[in-house]
Design an enzyme around this catalytic site. Structure first.
Site, PDB file in Angstrom:
ATOM      1  N   LYS A  68      -8.391   7.910  -7.391  1.00 13.72           N
ATOM      2  CA  LYS A  68      -8.193   6.783  -8.300  1.00 13.72           C
ATOM      3  C   LYS A  68      -9.641   5.819  -8.465  1.00 13.72           C
ATOM      4  O   LYS A  68      -9.581   5.198  -9.444  1.00 13.72           O
ATOM      5  CB  LYS A  68      -7.001   5.854  -7.525  1.00 13.72           C
ATOM      6  CG  LYS A  68      -5.793   6.404  -7.681  1.00 13.72           C
ATOM      7  CD  LYS A  68      -4.708   5.483  -7.148  1.00 13.72           C
ATOM      8  CE  LYS A  68      -3.457   6.072  -6.742  1.00 13.72           C
ATOM      9  NZ  LYS A  68      -2.540   5.276  -6.353  1.00 13.72           N
ATOM     10  N   GLY A 129      -3.598  -2.295   6.615  1.00 14.69           N
ATOM     11  CA  GLY A 129      -4.276  -1.316   6.062  1.00 14.69           C
ATOM     12  C   GLY A 129      -5.180  -1.926   4.968  1.00 14.69           C
ATOM     13  O   GLY A 129      -5.181  -2.919   4.268  1.00 14.69           O
TER      14      GLY A 129
END
Ligand code: ATR
Length: 275
Positions: A68, A129
């Site tokens: 991405k 995260g």
């Protein structure tokens, strides 16, 4: 000559992807004549594969892990949300150009706010995260005006980088897993680590879940993910996996390409998923 428009999802690995099924269901529902392919492409072949898909008449691509961020560099135009995320998951081939967009954040917001009725305004949010997934969701979450958004990561420097880039949008801070303040009643905890995916269990913050906490795992599976099991065991009000986000981000891509918005509810249902 065929009039069927070609789309696909490019990633590595990609065989597990549910995107072809979802897009075929959307196409059936909205009477769109499309074909949607699974394209397993390694990092070194990414650019060649994207350009070849474009050259051979492809109309659009979804881009998934791990490409991405890299694919954003190939785009002639990036939407504001893709540019903020530094990553694209939806490419449209327009004339000879590549237009990149990122529908992950809006997909998550729609699932949380519309499907699941989670109030984000004035909420205290904790994200675990600080990888590509976090990069895609922090901007859209901050735009919902939460009271606070804390990004906790094993490598705190990666969280700081994201926070520095996006702090103009709202109250974002960072810490390590060990330093997560336990005196905050988090309204929403989002697992954006790839730990469960790899069969690992990070040191999820023992005391961060309170009885009002909604836990959301960006990962999903046919069985409960380790994070969703952990959240339930720690008394979360609700613990949900990211199936809804998957379907919603796909619907947003489909709308960009076909200019028609599919109804996501029957697709979620047809996939025998309980959101
Ligand atoms: P994605 O694009 O899915 O976000 P990524 O960019 O590789 O994937 O990011 C993975 C995230 O999961 C990172 O925040 C990573 O922590 P580090 O930045 O410290 O590497 C986190 N992660 C992966 N495995 C983990 C584990 N076992 N414990 C804690 N965090 C973990």
């Amino acid at each position: 000559m065929t009039t069927t428009d070609r789309y696909g999802v490019m990633g590595y690995p990609v065989s597990h992807s549910r995107s072809p099924v979802i897009h075929r269901l959307f196409a059936l529902q909205t009477n769109q004549d499309i074909q949607y392919e699974l394209l397993q492409v390694s990092a070194e072949k990414l650019e060649t594969a994207v350009r070849q898909f474009q050259r051979t008449g492809g109309k659009g691509l979804n881009i998934t892990v791990p490409h991405k961020a890299e694919v954003a560099r190939l785009c002639n135009h990036l939407s504001e949300r893709a540019s903020t995320a530094g990553a694209a998951n939806t490419l449209s081939f327009v004339d000879s150009e590549i237009h990149g967009d990122n529908t992950d954040g809006i997909g998550l917001l729609r699932d949380l706010a519309v499907n699941l009725g989670v109030h984000l305004e004035a909420a205290d949010i904790l994200i675990l995260g600080a990888g590509g997934a976090t990069r895609g969701i922090v901007g859209p979450l901050l735009e919902m005006q939460p009271a606070s958004l804390l990004i906790a990561n094993r490598t705190v420097g990666k969280a700081e980088l994201i926070a520095d880039q996006l702090k103009r949008l709202g109250p974002v801070s960072t810490c390590t897993f060990d330093d997560i303040p336990v005196d905050t009643d988090y309204d929403l905890i989002i697992n954006a680590t790839s730990a469960g995916f790899k069969g690992e269990t990070p040191p999820y913050p023992e005391n961060a879940v309170s009885p009002g906490t909604f836990c959301y795992d960006l990962s999903y599976g046919l069985k409960p993910t380790p994070f969703s099991v952990w959240a339930r065991e720690h008394g979360a009000a609700r613990s949900v996996m990211g199936w809804g986000m998957l379907v919603e981000q796909a619907a947003e891509s489909f709308s960009i390409w076909r200019k028609v918005r599919p109804d996501t509810a029957p697709v979620l249902k047809q996939m025998k998923i309980t959101a």
